[in-house]
Structures are given as C-alpha cells and as structure tokens.
Scaffold this active site. Structure first.
Site, PDB file in Angstrom:
ATOM      1  N   ALA A 173       0.674  -1.222  -0.106  1.00  0.00           N
ATOM      2  CA  ALA A 173      -0.099   0.031  -0.023  1.00  0.00           C
ATOM      3  C   ALA A 173       0.907   1.136  -0.001  1.00  0.00           C
ATOM      4  O   ALA A 173       1.876   1.201   0.510  1.00  0.00           O
ATOM      5  CB  ALA A 173      -0.871   0.050   1.038  1.00  0.00           C
ATOM      6  N   PHE A 213       1.849   3.189  -2.745  1.00  0.00           N
ATOM      7  CA  PHE A 213       2.249   3.447  -4.090  1.00  0.00           C
ATOM      8  C   PHE A 213       1.163   4.043  -4.968  1.00  0.00           C
ATOM      9  O   PHE A 213       1.438   5.013  -5.778  1.00  0.00           O
ATOM     10  CB  PHE A 213       2.602   2.230  -4.705  1.00  0.00           C
ATOM     11  CG  PHE A 213       3.881   2.478  -5.870  1.00  0.00           C
ATOM     12  CD1 PHE A 213       5.074   2.533  -5.940  1.00  0.00           C
ATOM     13  CD2 PHE A 213       3.136   2.712  -7.248  1.00  0.00           C
ATOM     14  CE1 PHE A 213       6.189   2.960  -7.109  1.00  0.00           C
ATOM     15  CE2 PHE A 213       4.048   2.813  -8.382  1.00  0.00           C
ATOM     16  CZ  PHE A 213       5.301   3.008  -8.136  1.00  0.00           C
ATOM     17  N   ASN A 236       9.058   8.711   5.055  1.00  0.00           N
ATOM     18  CA  ASN A 236       7.904   9.327   4.551  1.00  0.00           C
ATOM     19  C   ASN A 236       7.078   9.720   5.810  1.00  0.00           C
ATOM     20  O   ASN A 236       6.936   9.094   6.848  1.00  0.00           O
ATOM     21  CB  ASN A 236       7.097   8.692   3.455  1.00  0.00           C
ATOM     22  CG  ASN A 236       6.136   7.701   4.170  1.00  0.00           C
ATOM     23  OD1 ASN A 236       4.860   8.138   4.196  1.00  0.00           O
ATOM     24  ND2 ASN A 236       6.180   6.417   4.481  1.00  0.00           N
ATOM     25  N   PHE A 282      -1.517   9.953   4.793  1.00  0.00           N
ATOM     26  CA  PHE A 282      -2.258   9.471   3.988  1.00  0.00           C
ATOM     27  C   PHE A 282      -3.175  10.718   2.999  1.00  0.00           C
ATOM     28  O   PHE A 282      -4.277  10.918   3.012  1.00  0.00           O
ATOM     29  CB  PHE A 282      -3.855   9.134   4.910  1.00  0.00           C
ATOM     30  CG  PHE A 282      -3.326   8.102   5.539  1.00  0.00           C
ATOM     31  CD1 PHE A 282      -2.195   7.078   5.294  1.00  0.00           C
ATOM     32  CD2 PHE A 282      -4.381   7.638   6.653  1.00  0.00           C
ATOM     33  CE1 PHE A 282      -2.301   5.929   6.134  1.00  0.00           C
ATOM     34  CE2 PHE A 282      -4.051   6.731   7.417  1.00  0.00           C
ATOM     35  CZ  PHE A 282      -3.109   5.604   7.168  1.00  0.00           C
ATOM     36  N   ASN A 340      -6.960  -0.996   1.122  1.00  0.00           N
ATOM     37  CA  ASN A 340      -6.596  -0.798   2.179  1.00  0.00           C
ATOM     38  C   ASN A 340      -7.036   0.726   2.888  1.00  0.00           C
ATOM     39  O   ASN A 340      -6.944   1.682   2.154  1.00  0.00           O
ATOM     40  CB  ASN A 340      -4.874  -0.472   2.010  1.00  0.00           C
ATOM     41  CG  ASN A 340      -4.301   0.040   3.614  1.00  0.00           C
ATOM     42  OD1 ASN A 340      -4.412   0.864   4.010  1.00  0.00           O
ATOM     43  ND2 ASN A 340      -3.052  -0.766   3.896  1.00  0.00           N
ATOM     44  N   ASN A 379      -6.023  -0.338   8.116  1.00  0.00           N
ATOM     45  CA  ASN A 379      -4.632   0.196   8.464  1.00  0.00           C
ATOM     46  C   ASN A 379      -4.608   0.786   9.863  1.00  0.00           C
ATOM     47  O   ASN A 379      -5.323   2.154   9.569  1.00  0.00           O
ATOM     48  CB  ASN A 379      -4.276   1.047   7.450  1.00  0.00           C
ATOM     49  CG  ASN A 379      -2.985   1.459   7.558  1.00  0.00           C
ATOM     50  OD1 ASN A 379      -2.131   1.250   8.515  1.00  0.00           O
ATOM     51  ND2 ASN A 379      -2.304   2.359   6.890  1.00  0.00           N
ATOM     52  N   SER A 401      -0.086   3.361  10.468  1.00  0.00           N
ATOM     53  CA  SER A 401       0.709   4.255   9.868  1.00  0.00           C
ATOM     54  C   SER A 401       1.153   5.102  11.069  1.00  0.00           C
ATOM     55  O   SER A 401       0.330   5.831  11.878  1.00  0.00           O
ATOM     56  CB  SER A 401       0.060   5.319   8.769  1.00  0.00           C
ATOM     57  OG  SER A 401       0.845   6.501   8.587  1.00  0.00           O
ATOM     58  N   ASN A 459       2.029   8.419  10.574  1.00  0.00           N
ATOM     59  CA  ASN A 459       1.781   9.823  10.106  1.00  0.00           C
ATOM     60  C   ASN A 459       0.391  10.414  10.255  1.00  0.00           C
ATOM     61  O   ASN A 459       0.343  11.564   9.778  1.00  0.00           O
ATOM     62  CB  ASN A 459       2.264   9.851   8.629  1.00  0.00           C
ATOM     63  CG  ASN A 459       3.460   9.478   8.507  1.00  0.00           C
ATOM     64  OD1 ASN A 459       4.759   9.745   9.152  1.00  0.00           O
ATOM     65  ND2 ASN A 459       3.923   8.796   7.423  1.00  0.00           N
ATOM     66  N   THR A 460      -0.172   9.490  10.798  1.00  0.00           N
ATOM     67  CA  THR A 460      -1.896  10.379  11.230  1.00  0.00           C
ATOM     68  C   THR A 460      -1.701  10.210  12.811  1.00  0.00           C
ATOM     69  O   THR A 460      -1.621   9.320  13.331  1.00  0.00           O
ATOM     70  CB  THR A 460      -2.926   9.371  10.650  1.00  0.00           C
ATOM     71  OG1 THR A 460      -2.986   9.465   9.336  1.00  0.00           O
ATOM     72  CG2 THR A 460      -4.211  10.011  11.297  1.00  0.00           C
ATOM     73  N   LYS A 499      -3.318  -4.536   9.306  1.00  0.00           N
ATOM     74  CA  LYS A 499      -1.820  -4.468   8.992  1.00  0.00           C
ATOM     75  C   LYS A 499      -1.386  -3.464  10.134  1.00  0.00           C
ATOM     76  O   LYS A 499      -1.764  -2.627  10.881  1.00  0.00           O
ATOM     77  CB  LYS A 499      -1.704  -3.419   7.786  1.00  0.00           C
ATOM     78  CG  LYS A 499      -0.181  -2.784   7.296  1.00  0.00           C
ATOM     79  CD  LYS A 499      -0.201  -2.372   6.085  1.00  0.00           C
ATOM     80  CE  LYS A 499       1.252  -2.038   5.754  1.00  0.00           C
ATOM     81  NZ  LYS A 499       1.419  -1.413   4.396  1.00  0.00           N
ATOM     82  N   ASN A 506       4.101  -2.324   8.645  1.00  0.00           N
ATOM     83  CA  ASN A 506       4.117  -0.941   8.094  1.00  0.00           C
ATOM     84  C   ASN A 506       5.520  -0.508   8.329  1.00  0.00           C
ATOM     85  O   ASN A 506       6.323  -1.176   8.793  1.00  0.00           O
ATOM     86  CB  ASN A 506       3.142  -0.261   8.869  1.00  0.00           C
ATOM     87  CG  ASN A 506       2.603   0.931   7.873  1.00  0.00           C
ATOM     88  OD1 ASN A 506       3.334   1.636   7.295  1.00  0.00           O
ATOM     89  ND2 ASN A 506       1.250   1.079   7.943  1.00  0.00           N
TER      90      ASN A 506
END
Ligand SMILES: Cc1cc2nc3c(=O)[nH]c(=O)nc-3n(C[C@H](O)[C@H](O)[C@H](O)COP(=O)(O)O)c2cc1C
Length: 379
Positions: free
Chosen positions: A69, A71, A118, A122, A145, A178, A181, A183-184, A221, A250
């Site tokens: 996920a 890309f 990165n 999202f 995802n 998911n 991540s 980043n949230t 995930k 992840n």
C-alpha cells in the site's frame, strides 16, 4: 541495467515525490497505449507458472509478490502495475474524507541505507472518489487498504472505517484495516485491542451487509514498533474475530543502526522508515505472529524485502504472500519478476512443487510447522 545506470540517476536528481509521480505516470501512459499492457506483461511479468500461483481466500493469485500500500493510493494505476509484474496490488490507504496529507517535502531517500522516510499522511482523494475506479472489470487482484481520516476523532474511528468499507468492500479482493501508519496522529494507538476490536467488528459487519454473497477477506496491517506482548494481543484478537489475515509490517519510527549521517536523518524530521533497515524487525514480527497464531490465518510479509532470499525466508517463516515498496524504487521495474522467479527456483531446489508448499516450512515450533503442512495437504 537501463534503470540502474540511466533512469535511476535521472530520477534521483528530482524531488522523490515528483520522481514517483513521473515514473508512475509513465507506467500508466505505457499501459494505456494500444497493446501497452501486453507489452508490459511481455517485458516485465514473471512467466505464467502454476508453481508460482497462490490459492488463497477463493482467489488464484498468479504470483506471491505484490505491491504494498501507498504506491497507488488512489487506485489509479492497478491494472498497469499488474501488467508490470505484480501478482496483486494493494491500493490505498484510502480514507472516508479526501485529505491533502502533510506539507511537502514529506518523502526522503536514504540511499546509503536503501531506505525511504515518509510522512505523507494519507494524502488521497477519499474512498468515495476511488469507488468508481474500482468498480470496473479488471485482470489484476486488488486489495483495498483503508485508514482513518485525520479530521475524525479516535472515538469515531469505527464509523469512519465503516464508511470506506461500505463503499469499497464490494470491489475489494481483500480489505485491509490500516492502524499502523505513524503519520496520522494517534492512529497507531488504535492497535490497542480495546480500540481495535470495535473497529474490526464494525468493518466486518459492514462488509457482510455491503457484500452479502461473498465473505470479503478482512486483514489488519500492523506496525513493527509494537511490543512483543502487543503483537501477541493482536494475534489473539485476529483469532477471536476470525480475520483472514495480518499484514506485517508498516514503516518504523525507529532510526537505529542507520548508515546515513544522523544530522541528515534528523533534518528530515518525523516519519516512517521503510526498506532495508526494517528487514530484521519485520521478520521478527512475522515469526512471532506465526507462532502465536498457529497455521491460520494468512500472513502477508512486507518490510525490507529486497531480493529473492529475503522473500524466501519470509515464505518459509510462514508468509503466504510478500509485498514490496522501497526496493521497487531502488531496484526498478524488473524486481517483481526477479523475486517471483527467484522464489520459484528456491522452492524447486528445496523439493517443493509450488512456492505455496514451502509456506511455513521453517517455522521454529514443530507443532505449528506440522499443522501448516497438514492444512496444506487438505487444501
Ligand atoms: C512513500 C510511502 C508511502 C506509504 N503509504 C502507505 C499507506 O498509505 N498505507 C499503508 O498501509 N502503508 C503505506 N506505506 C508502507 C508500505 O506499504 C510498507 O508497509 C512499508 O514501506 C514497508 O515495506 P518496504 O520496506 O518494502 O517499503 C508507505 C510506504 C512508503 C515508502
């Protein structure tokens, strides 16, 4: 050769996010030409081979090597990516509300570490906009995802996931929740079982309502940064809720063991690290999950897989499918084929007719290893 010596140096001169859009755009453009997809298949796909095909969740996946996920976040190019050699493509993360993601720059290369950092956050056009792009006949196996929208408070997370599930489950070969991540803000806290359970239950019920005639495989995930006890807790919940799989892992927030100058790394700021530095921990999490879960359900391995040996180790450790992202950026367009052929060769050399027969054959616990062999014989 052409990628490594000509294309990659050119792309490396560009901002990483721009380079991504350019390369992905060129691939989609090629696929859209008359005969383009056939040309891509001929040039980049692994040879069709029953030894590579994976039968799982009522699907027949042509190769165990998929694209992770992130890309193709907006599901705009999965057919091109399928033609370019991936056995399956996981689109997203898609959120219920469209969102721009974090301010740029938000993607960085660490070539000395064969890694990326990165904090995209999202960035995506939302699950409603993606729906019509997924609602068409296709020849690629597509996982979808979904993630929590940034504006949604954690207490309302389950409904936010459910909104995307209702829109997208009908078009998903499998669906991924998911919660991993970095980043949230607060997202990874949803991995705690008390938060995760209601989300997964709500998403499952939503799938059953939205797709009454098919059980949509539901996976979660997870992050590599979970403590071992928390990995075990997720495994227990996975079993309790009868999930079809877990994706491990992840990106990591750890910066340990990097070759890149620490000041340079600090200068890049927050974010998730992917690629080679993630390999060892991702494998550990996979092994821990397999031994906690026993032979079921399916595990999807992702994180630092760069070559056929890495992929083979994950298969033997109990992963039915593998995914890549960062090594695709570094190694280029022949990677999916190289990994698939390499897996096929290693399986044959080890005396297995199919890659799938080798899944879990190096699991440390003899009980789990035998149970996996038995469930393979039955299927
Ligand atoms: C630029 C970038 C964006 C990503 N976006 C997502 C995402 O939206 N959702 C997700 O589940 N994982 C996302 N990932 C994580 C990957 O799917 C994968 O789990 C991780 O990169 C580890 O695999 P790798 O070492 O092969 O890259 C992203 C990774 C990268 C490098």
């Amino acid at each position: 050769m052409v990628y490594r010596h000509i294309l990659r140096p050119l792309l490396y001169r560009m901002d990483p996010e721009k380079a991504h859009h350019l390369a992905f755009g060129a691939l989609r453009w090629t696929a859209a030409l008359p005969g383009g997809k056939a040309m891509l298949r001929l040039a980049l796909s692994p040879k069709a081979d029953p030894a590579l095909a994976i039968k799982v969740w009522d699907l027949e996946i042509p190769s165990p090597v998929g694209l992770a996920a992130g890309f193709d976040k907006d599901a705009i190019g999965y057919e091109a990516l399928g033609a370019a050699g991936f056995g399956f493509v996981e689109v997203g993360t898609l959120t219920a509300h469209p969102q721009p993601g974090n301010p740029k720059p938000r993607l960085f290369r660490l070539p000395k570490d064969r890694a990326l950092l990165n904090r995209m956050g999202f960035n995506n056009g939302g699950s409603q906009a993606a729906e019509p792009r997924l609602d068409r006949p296709r020849s690629t196996i597509v996982g979808v995802n979904i993630g929590k929208s940034k504006i949604t408070p954690p207490a309302e997370a389950a409904d936010d996931y459910a909104l995307s599930a209702a829109r997208l489950a009908p078009h998903a070969d499998y669906l991924v929740v998911n919660v991993s991540s970095p980043n949230t803000p607060g997202l990874r806290d949803l991995q705690a079982v008390e938060s995760l359970e209601p989300i997964l239950r709500t998403v499952r019920e939503t799938c059953e309502r939205a797709v009454p005639d098919r059980r949509v495989p539901l996976l979660v995930k997870i992050a590599p940064d979970l403590a071992d006890e928390d990995v075990d807790a997720v495994a227990e919940l996975t079993r309790a809720l009868d999930l079809e799989g877990v994706i491990a892992t992840n990106t990591t927030i750890s910066r340990e063991g990097l070759q890149t100058n620490p000041a340079t790394v600090r200068g890049m700021g927050n974010g998730g690290l992917s690629g080679a530095p993630l390999e060892a921990r991702s494998l550990q999490v996979l092994r821990r999950l397999r031994s906690a879960l026993g032979p079921e359900p399916v595990l999807v391995a992702v994180g630092g897989i760069e070559d056929p040996d890495d992929a083979w180790v994950r298969v033997q450790a109990g992963a039915t499918l593998v995914q890549v992202y960062t090594s695709y950026v570094y190694e280029g367009p022949y990677l999916p084929r190289r990994l698939a052929h390499g897996l096929g060769r290693r399986a044959k050399d080890a005396g297995f007719a199919r890659v799938q027969d080798a899944v879990g054959t190096a699991v440390a616990s003899p009980g789990v290893r035998e149970a996996m062999a038995q469930s393979r014989d039955i299927s």
